[in-house]
Write a protein that holds these residues in place. Sequence first.
Motif, PDB file in Angstrom:
ATOM      1  N   ALA A 130       0.901  -0.560  -6.492  1.00 29.80           N
ATOM      2  CA  ALA A 130       0.010   0.430  -5.887  1.00 29.80           C
ATOM      3  C   ALA A 130       0.783   1.327  -4.922  1.00 29.80           C
ATOM      4  O   ALA A 130       0.625   2.553  -4.928  1.00 29.80           O
ATOM      5  CB  ALA A 130      -1.137  -0.270  -5.158  1.00 29.80           C
ATOM      6  N   VAL A 131       1.625   0.710  -4.098  1.00 29.42           N
ATOM      7  CA  VAL A 131       2.405   1.485  -3.121  1.00 29.42           C
ATOM      8  C   VAL A 131       3.442   2.345  -3.834  1.00 29.42           C
ATOM      9  O   VAL A 131       3.542   3.556  -3.586  1.00 29.42           O
ATOM     10  CB  VAL A 131       3.072   0.546  -2.102  1.00 29.42           C
ATOM     11  N   LEU A 132       4.229   1.724  -4.723  1.00 23.48           N
ATOM     12  CA  LEU A 132       5.278   2.475  -5.415  1.00 23.48           C
ATOM     13  C   LEU A 132       4.674   3.567  -6.296  1.00 23.48           C
ATOM     14  O   LEU A 132       5.205   4.690  -6.348  1.00 23.48           O
ATOM     15  CB  LEU A 132       6.121   1.514  -6.264  1.00 23.48           C
ATOM     16  N   GLY A 133       3.581   3.264  -6.968  1.00 22.64           N
ATOM     17  CA  GLY A 133       2.945   4.266  -7.808  1.00 22.64           C
ATOM     18  C   GLY A 133       2.398   5.425  -7.004  1.00 22.64           C
ATOM     19  O   GLY A 133       2.574   6.600  -7.375  1.00 22.64           O
ATOM     20  N   GLY A 134       1.736   5.129  -5.888  1.00 25.81           N
ATOM     21  CA  GLY A 134       1.196   6.194  -5.048  1.00 25.81           C
ATOM     22  C   GLY A 134       2.278   7.070  -4.460  1.00 25.81           C
ATOM     23  O   GLY A 134       2.174   8.311  -4.474  1.00 25.81           O
ATOM     24  N   ILE A 160      -5.581   1.161  -0.299  1.00 23.88           N
ATOM     25  CA  ILE A 160      -6.034   0.183   0.695  1.00 23.88           C
ATOM     26  C   ILE A 160      -7.537  -0.047   0.583  1.00 23.88           C
ATOM     27  O   ILE A 160      -8.039  -1.144   0.843  1.00 23.88           O
ATOM     28  CB  ILE A 160      -5.641   0.663   2.112  1.00 23.88           C
ATOM     29  N   TRP A 161      -8.267   0.957   0.170  1.00 25.95           N
ATOM     30  CA  TRP A 161      -9.716   0.828   0.033  1.00 25.95           C
ATOM     31  C   TRP A 161     -10.110   0.159  -1.285  1.00 25.95           C
ATOM     32  O   TRP A 161     -10.974  -0.721  -1.329  1.00 25.95           O
ATOM     33  CB  TRP A 161     -10.365   2.220   0.126  1.00 25.95           C
ATOM     34  N   ILE A 162      -9.449   0.562  -2.384  1.00 33.19           N
ATOM     35  CA  ILE A 162      -9.862   0.104  -3.712  1.00 33.19           C
ATOM     36  C   ILE A 162      -9.365  -1.304  -4.030  1.00 33.19           C
ATOM     37  O   ILE A 162     -10.105  -2.123  -4.600  1.00 33.19           O
ATOM     38  CB  ILE A 162      -9.383   1.099  -4.793  1.00 33.19           C
TER      39      ILE A 162
END
Length: 309
Positions: A130-134, A160-162
């Motif tokens: 999620a972090v690397l993709g974002g 962080i929300w999803i």
Amino acid sequence: MKKSSKKLWASIGVTLIAIAIMAWMLQAVDWPVAIEAWQRVPLYVWLVSALGMAGSHLLRAGRVRTEWRDTLNMGWREAWGLMVRHSAWVVLVPMRGGEAIYVWVLHRQGGISIREASISLLRLRVQDMAVLGGLSVALFAPFSLEISLALAVAMMALAIWILPLSWTWLMYRMSRKEGTEPFQAPPPAWESWIYAISNWIVKACAIAWPLWVMLPIDFRTALHGSVGGELAATLPLQPPAGFGPYEGGVIFGIQWTASLPWPDIAATALAVHLMALAVTVGSATLARILGWSQKPLHRLDGAPATFSQ
């Protein structure tokens, strides 16, 4: 022979085997090209870059301490030893088979069930992606630096929300399918997200700086290369040490905005790849020699480890 002596000789044996495997894999390296690229970078840049890589391991240790702070008495040394051991196995074992060491260590040294340890590894990797993709979406988007930074913040806020909501739903579905109680892992806390985001930023910058020095590109393009290499390293089909896919990812990332011959990029990609491998394997070797990666991870509820140490 005393038990402590057996453990010492076992540690030495495993360390020598790891060094031998690394030496065998490095036989395919075009050393003249790699050394020429290496020498373009001042020594202090390599040192700072290596410290950045080591710092990213420390941030990952903070992440895993946050994951297990309500279950295990895991200090910084034990957490760092676990994560550098995990990282070294991931790069040394083909097909990402080294991921299993995370589950095995938690099971063997902390008495955590295979199911709970596997779910923890899944959480760790989902958060990483999620972090690397974002960050990748924001970095590769054809916007100005200011808009890209705003997009990165928005992507992180969305993750962080999803993710906690998605995780709760997934655990509910798994428990209904298996007819068991859902694994009540805490949702990723703010500390966990701070560690995860900081880890990837520090690691990307640590790899990008030498690329920036070695090639006629700006720093953002160098970041394209470092993030491209990390994205390629997440592919499930990997040779030992990731030689090939990693360099391909760096080439793809840099050529996203720069028109450079791919052989020139490949030589620099190999140089930073070797630096990252040296830090990872060296850290894991140091942790094993010091005994930090073999320490029992005592449970806070007093339950024994699965195996005696």
